[in-house]
Design a protein around this motif. Structure first.
Motif, PDB file in Angstrom:
ATOM      1  N   ARG A  49     -30.816   3.769  -5.933  1.00 44.54           N
ATOM      2  CA  ARG A  49     -30.177   4.166  -4.677  1.00 44.54           C
ATOM      3  C   ARG A  49     -30.631   3.256  -3.541  1.00 44.54           C
ATOM      4  O   ARG A  49     -29.838   2.864  -2.687  1.00 44.54           O
ATOM      5  CB  ARG A  49     -30.489   5.635  -4.365  1.00 44.54           C
ATOM      6  CG  ARG A  49     -29.719   6.590  -5.264  1.00 44.54           C
ATOM      7  CD  ARG A  49     -30.369   7.943  -5.326  1.00 44.54           C
ATOM      8  NE  ARG A  49     -31.649   7.871  -6.030  1.00 44.54           N
ATOM      9  CZ  ARG A  49     -32.534   8.835  -6.061  1.00 44.54           C
ATOM     10  NH1 ARG A  49     -32.318   9.957  -5.413  1.00 44.54           N
ATOM     11  NH2 ARG A  49     -33.662   8.699  -6.744  1.00 44.54           N
ATOM     12  N   ASP A 145     -23.744   0.105 -12.658  1.00 45.10           N
ATOM     13  CA  ASP A 145     -24.881   1.001 -12.534  1.00 45.10           C
ATOM     14  C   ASP A 145     -25.433   1.225 -13.947  1.00 45.10           C
ATOM     15  O   ASP A 145     -24.856   1.962 -14.733  1.00 45.10           O
ATOM     16  CB  ASP A 145     -24.400   2.309 -11.895  1.00 45.10           C
ATOM     17  CG  ASP A 145     -25.485   3.362 -11.797  1.00 45.10           C
ATOM     18  OD1 ASP A 145     -26.558   3.181 -12.402  1.00 45.10           O
ATOM     19  OD2 ASP A 145     -25.252   4.390 -11.125  1.00 45.10           O
ATOM     20  N   SER A 167     -32.496   1.376 -13.324  1.00 51.73           N
ATOM     21  CA  SER A 167     -33.468   2.320 -12.770  1.00 51.73           C
ATOM     22  C   SER A 167     -34.650   2.554 -13.712  1.00 51.73           C
ATOM     23  O   SER A 167     -34.468   2.619 -14.929  1.00 51.73           O
ATOM     24  CB  SER A 167     -32.783   3.663 -12.502  1.00 51.73           C
ATOM     25  OG  SER A 167     -33.744   4.633 -12.137  1.00 51.73           O
ATOM     26  N   LYS A 172     -35.671   8.195 -16.736  1.00 54.57           N
ATOM     27  CA  LYS A 172     -34.955   7.079 -17.348  1.00 54.57           C
ATOM     28  C   LYS A 172     -35.760   6.435 -18.490  1.00 54.57           C
ATOM     29  O   LYS A 172     -36.975   6.628 -18.589  1.00 54.57           O
ATOM     30  CB  LYS A 172     -34.625   6.041 -16.277  1.00 54.57           C
ATOM     31  CG  LYS A 172     -33.771   6.611 -15.134  1.00 54.57           C
ATOM     32  CD  LYS A 172     -32.357   6.965 -15.575  1.00 54.57           C
ATOM     33  CE  LYS A 172     -31.678   8.071 -14.798  1.00 54.57           C
ATOM     34  NZ  LYS A 172     -31.357   7.752 -13.427  1.00 54.57           N
TER      35      LYS A 172
HETATM   36  C1  LIG Z   1     -30.651   8.036 -12.264  1.00 58.10           C
HETATM   37  C2  LIG Z   1     -29.369   7.438 -11.838  1.00 58.10           C
HETATM   38  C3  LIG Z   1     -29.256   6.747 -10.632  1.00 58.10           C
HETATM   39  C4  LIG Z   1     -30.362   6.676  -9.631  1.00 58.10           C
HETATM   40  O1  LIG Z   1     -31.462   5.970 -10.022  1.00 58.10           O
HETATM   41  P1  LIG Z   1     -32.718   5.934  -9.004  1.00 58.10           P
HETATM   42  O2  LIG Z   1     -33.479   4.767  -9.439  1.00 58.10           O
HETATM   43  O3  LIG Z   1     -33.427   7.229  -9.188  1.00 58.10           O
HETATM   44  O4  LIG Z   1     -32.145   5.809  -7.640  1.00 58.10           O
HETATM   45  C5  LIG Z   1     -28.050   6.173 -10.333  1.00 58.10           C
HETATM   46  N1  LIG Z   1     -26.993   6.271 -11.147  1.00 58.10           N
HETATM   47  C6  LIG Z   1     -27.045   6.946 -12.317  1.00 58.10           C
HETATM   48  C7  LIG Z   1     -25.838   6.993 -13.185  1.00 58.10           C
HETATM   49  C8  LIG Z   1     -28.243   7.549 -12.696  1.00 58.10           C
HETATM   50  O5  LIG Z   1     -28.304   8.212 -13.836  1.00 58.10           O
END
Ligand SMILES: *Cc1c(COP(=O)(O)O)cnc(C)c1O
Length: 396
Positions: A49, A145, A167, A172
């Motif tokens: 984010r 993403d 991420s 994750k």
């Molecule tokens: C976890 C996630 C994010 C956010 O990741 P952060 O590093 O916590 O900001 C964004 N997009 C998807 C699809 C996610 O699963």
């Protein structure tokens, strides 16, 4: 009871992080970036984010510009787009591949569309080539993403997207309990993002230490027997452990949303991040991926696994779609499998005045999906028992 999801971190990693919270460690930022990509076009930041926020700050799109997004994503991504005065526009997804549908994409594009964010969902990978063509035809910047799809650093492979976001947040793969990698093809753009980020205050060691302790506690109760005892205690006390777990793993709180994103990762976080990326265990990932494919084969044909036709899948989670998820989740839990409905995902709502863009498929997936526990600590025999249970429950 088999807990829904294990934090992908070992006790040795956790101790490593704890130790580095107390060490005058040097920053590993440059090393991490150089190892990720040797051409100086990547950067490390606090979260995906935060990375998206940096990208949008650097792009300076005119207010009211539209950001097309895979209709399934996490709330925080939609929020970042809105905070910049931009309009999130959903692109409905295909159940089989979880890819944004090309017809939905074409329908959603207007002269105000500037950016397209494709999410690789649940561990599967979307084939970006056809999407790239459409994006080029309409002059859209393509962002991928990869938060749910990490399977090792790119190692020189050139991405199809203009910008890729990975991420290492707590839930994750290969987590460092925070941190993210951003790759941009445009080196000037990543230069501007780095410049902006260098002005941010640093995440304090203390707040990172608190995180390490919190997730250490969660890891402590994730063991099969400890988790069974915990859920029983909650039941005796008349409390809902599902609600409790969701509350504990929730990310940045609501207040001061952007302020929380606009921090530099602390040095101990960078130390753990470097370790996690360097020591990524590819054979273990391959094994996990095979078990996911194997589990799919054990399930009754009436069960649809969203994303089953993705080009590759590392089964970050194992979703199945059923007609009536609630009772099925209860039955699975009674039999020792902490299945879960509603992960952290939401559907991106259609913008005002364009109800035809409501993402019906994304909403349908959310309403009908149950996430099954699947991780390497679970022996095959338990997975088989879970599959048999599903076979008999769905035959009823
Ligand atoms: C976890 C996630 C994010 C956010 O990741 P952060 O590093 O916590 O900001 C964004 N997009 C998807 C699809 C996610 O699963």
């Amino acid at each position: 009871m088999w807990v829904r999801k294990r934090i992908d971190l070992s006790w040795v990693d956790l101790n490593y992080a704890l130790m580095h919270c107390g060490l005058p460690a040097n920053s590993h930022r440059e090393e991490i970036q150089a190892n990720w990509s040797s051409s100086g076009d990547s950067m490390v930041c606090l979260s995906v984010r935060s990375g998206l926020d940096l990208l949008l700050q650097s792009l300076k799109l005119p207010p009211g510009s539209e950001v097309l997004m895979s209709a399934l994503t996490i709330e925080g991504m939609i929020r970042v787009v809105r905070e910049h005065g931009l309009v999130p526009v959903p692109v409905d997804v295909d159940i089989d591949t979880l890819s944004p549908r090309l017809d939905s994409l074409e329908r959603a594009i207007t002269p105000r569309s500037r950016l397209l964010i494709v999410a690789h969902l649940f561990g599967g990978r979307v084939n970006l080539n056809p999407i790239r063509q459409l994006a080029d035809a309409h002059n859209l910047m393509l962002v991928e993403d990869c938060a749910q799809a990490f399977d090792g650093a790119p190692n020189g492979q050139l991405p199809v997207a203009d910008c890729s976001l990975y991420s290492f947040g707590p839930i994750k793969t290969s987590t460092a309990l925070g941190g993210a990698m951003v790759h941009c093809q445009d080196r000037q753009l990543i230069g501007r993002m780095r410049e902006l980020e260098s002005q941010y205050p640093e995440q304090s060691r203390w707040s990172y230490l608190q995180r390490v302790l919190k997730y250490g506690a969660l890891m402590g109760i994730s063991n099969r027997w400890a988790f069974t005892i915990m859920t029983r205690s909650f039941q005796r006390a008349g409390k809902d452990y599902d609600h409790f777990l969701r509350k504990v793993v929730r990310g940045f709180r609501e207040e001061g949303f952007l302020e929380r994103l606009r921090k530099r990762p602390s040095k101990p976080l960078l130390s753990l991040l470097q370790r996690r990326i360097d020591r990524f265990d590819e054979p273990r990932m391959t094994k996990h991926s095979r078990r996911g494919a194997w589990l799919t084969e054990q399930l009754p044909d009436s069960i649809v696994c969203p994303g089953y036709a993705s080009s590759r899948n590392n089964y970050w989670v194992f979703p199945i779609m059923v007609d009536d998820p609630g009772p099925l989740v209860d039955r699975l839990r009674q039999s020792g499998f902490d299945a879960m409905q509603y992960g952290s995902m939401v559907a991106v709502p259609a913008p005002a005045g364009r109800p035809e863009l409501e993402p019906d498929t994304a909403r349908h997936i959310l309403a009908k999906t149950v996430f099954l526990p699947l991780y390497h600590q679970m022996p095959r025999a338990s997975l088989l028992r879970m599959a048999h249970l599903l076979n008999s429950l769905l035959a009823e």
